[in-house]
Design an enzyme around this catalytic site. Structure first.
Site, PDB file in Angstrom:
ATOM      1  N   GLY A  10      28.269  52.963  31.883  1.00 65.27           N
ATOM      2  CA  GLY A  10      28.590  51.640  31.342  1.00 65.27           C
ATOM      3  C   GLY A  10      28.245  50.522  32.310  1.00 65.27           C
ATOM      4  N   GLY A  13      30.715  50.735  35.513  1.00 69.84           N
ATOM      5  CA  GLY A  13      30.552  52.072  36.086  1.00 69.84           C
ATOM      6  C   GLY A  13      29.187  52.259  36.728  1.00 69.84           C
ATOM      7  N   THR A 133      42.353  46.065  33.552  1.00 72.15           N
ATOM      8  CA  THR A 133      41.970  44.695  33.241  1.00 72.15           C
ATOM      9  C   THR A 133      43.149  43.739  33.410  1.00 72.15           C
ATOM     10  OG1 THR A 133      41.422  43.287  31.352  1.00 72.15           O
ATOM     11  CG2 THR A 133      42.386  45.377  30.828  1.00 72.15           C
ATOM     12  N   ASP A 134      42.844  42.464  33.617  1.00 72.54           N
ATOM     13  CA  ASP A 134      43.916  41.464  33.655  1.00 72.54           C
ATOM     14  C   ASP A 134      44.467  41.172  32.260  1.00 72.54           C
ATOM     15  OD1 ASP A 134      41.753  40.042  32.616  1.00 72.54           O
ATOM     16  OD2 ASP A 134      41.898  38.369  34.029  1.00 72.54           O
ATOM     17  N   GLU A 135      43.764  41.673  31.211  1.00 72.59           N
ATOM     18  CA  GLU A 135      44.204  41.366  29.845  1.00 72.59           C
ATOM     19  C   GLU A 135      45.553  42.013  29.520  1.00 72.59           C
ATOM     20  OE1 GLU A 135      41.205  41.366  26.821  1.00 72.59           O
ATOM     21  OE2 GLU A 135      39.606  41.109  28.277  1.00 72.59           O
ATOM     22  N   TYR A 158      42.789  46.503  22.309  1.00 74.77           N
ATOM     23  CA  TYR A 158      42.150  46.895  23.576  1.00 74.77           C
ATOM     24  C   TYR A 158      43.139  46.788  24.735  1.00 74.77           C
ATOM     25  CZ  TYR A 158      39.610  46.179  27.957  1.00 74.77           C
ATOM     26  OH  TYR A 158      39.203  46.237  29.274  1.00 74.77           O
ATOM     27  N   LYS A 162      44.873  49.682  27.174  1.00 76.44           N
ATOM     28  CA  LYS A 162      44.697  49.671  28.643  1.00 76.44           C
ATOM     29  C   LYS A 162      46.074  49.615  29.316  1.00 76.44           C
ATOM     30  CE  LYS A 162      41.499  49.693  30.820  1.00 76.44           C
ATOM     31  NZ  LYS A 162      40.651  50.806  31.339  1.00 76.44           N
TER      32      LYS A 162
END
Ligand SMILES: NC(=O)c1ccc[n+]([C@@H]2O[C@H](COP(=O)([O-])OP(=O)(O)OC[C@H]3O[C@@H](n4cnc5c(N)ncnc54)[C@H](O)[C@@H]3O)[C@@H](O)[C@H]2O)c1
Length: 350
Positions: A10, A13, A133-135, A158, A162
């Site tokens: 990805g 990655g 992630t910061d999300e 999403y 996570k």
């Protein structure tokens, strides 16, 4: 050091693989299912290295993952494999739950049993770096920054998946003593970014003189980090980070979405002039459902305790990124032609 990199095909990655192999001289074993987001062309720079191995597998496949641990005897895992696009999670969340939650669970369990196996060489301290992630922190108002102790408040399928996977990684540390570290990073951009995400989509639409879609009124703020800075941060966290700790990663580069799009247009006007300004192609479209207003990372802990600093500003990084896409049609054209042509994703149908 031999590192299992999940999701190495990805965007982030592959940057991690290039950095670990070329700069740090680590051995890297990639595990990747090669979904629409995986691309061997992103790994071409390291593919012929003797330090590189590739295993095409789903991280939810416990048998395959267990046998990869046994065969390669890694010293660390850097876990990036995930479904990563918020808009796709709105249209179809099931694969997000499978890969992000069950896939992480499968890896944690495989790592745990590998660490307890008699064959494991204990001379190197094992690490499991779970990349997030910061999300997961939800949305900020006009002020404030996410720290490592900000409460989780995810908005999208999403970010919810996570968040769940972060909780699993921390629980496997506390309950089983797995030496897991969690990193929460802000929005990445840079080369090899799949063209469904804002920055590559805008560059490629601008190149085609197509409309440049901006969600809502464009006021949503993201804290942009150049992908190679993220790869360097993960290298630092892997060697200097402490098990059980969380590290926020961000470059202190807050920008409104409309500012990002305007900056790309300014570069496109310079590098591909003619037929009017690219700014005239900007079009405001229906907002993303549940669109978080603002993300911003406080990276003080990573900077002061581990000594990492972002090397790129948004201005240097966006110039490099625009130039890269203009030079590398060989990489993105097959994706635009055959995998994703730029259509709108993530609107809820009645
Ligand atoms: N892109 C960002 O801005 C950002 C920011 C912070 C954190 N992250 C996190 O970093 C990680 C990598 O993000 P990215 O942008 O490179 O994502 P990406 O979508 O570009 O790549 C994901 C990779 O995982 C692989 N994959 C997906 N499902 C798999 C499965 N079941 N088994 C094995 N491989 C599978 C895909 O084939 C792909 O190569 C993700 O965990 C993401 O949540 C991303």
């Amino acid at each position: 050091m031999r590192v299992l990199v999940t999701g190495g095909g990805g965007f982030i990655g592959s940057a991690v693989c290039r950095h670990f192999i070329a700069d740090l001289k680590y051995d890297v074993v990639v595990i990747d299912k090669m979904t629409y987001a995986g691309n061997l062309a992103s790994l071409a720079a390291v593919a012929s290295s003797s330090h590189y191995a590739f295993e095409k597998h789903d991280i939810c496949d416990a048998g395959a993952v267990t046998s990869i641990f046994a065969r390669y005897q890694p010293d660390a895992v850097v876990h990036l494999a995930a479904e990563s696009h918020v808009d796709r999670s709105i249209s179809g969340s099931d694969v997000f739950v499978k890969t992000n939650v069950l896939g992480t669970f499968t890896l944690l369990e495989a790592a745990r049993s590998y660490l307890h196996s008699s064959r494991r060489d204990n001379s190197v301290d094992f690490r499991f770096v779970h990349v997030s992630t910061d999300e997961v922190y939800g949305s900020l108002g006009d002020d404030g920054l996410f720290t490592e102790t900000t409460a989780y408040d995810p908005s999208s399928p999403y970010s919810a998946t996570k968040a769940a996977s972060d909780h699993l990684a921390r629980a496997w540390h506390r309950t089983y003593g797995l030496p897991a570290i969690v990193s929460n990073c802000s929005n990445n951009y840079g080369p090899y970014h799949f063209p469904e995400k804002l920055i590559p989509l805008i560059i490629l639409n601008a190149l085609d003189r197509k409309s440049l879609p901006v969600y809502g009124n464009g006021s949503n703020v993201r804290d942009w980090l150049y992908v190679e800075d993220h790869a360097r941060a993960l290298g630092v966290i892997l060697t200097k980070g402490l098990p059980g700790e969380t590290y926020n990663i961000g470059g202190r580069n807050e920008r409104k979405n409309i500012e990002v799009v305007q900056q790309i247009c300014t570069w496109m006007d310079r590098l591909r002039p003619g037929r009017g300004s690219h700014h005239d192609l900007i079009t405001f479209v229906a907002d993303r459902p549940g669109h978080d207003q603002r993300y911003a990372i406080d990276a003080t802990k990573l900077e002061t305790e581990l000594g990492w600093r972002a090397q790129e500003t948004f201005e240097t990084g966006i110039e490099k990124t625009v130039r890269w896409y203009l030079d590398r049609a060989d990489w993105w054209k097959p994706l635009r032609d055959k995998v994703y042509g730029g259509e709108r994703l993530g609107l809820i149908k009645a």
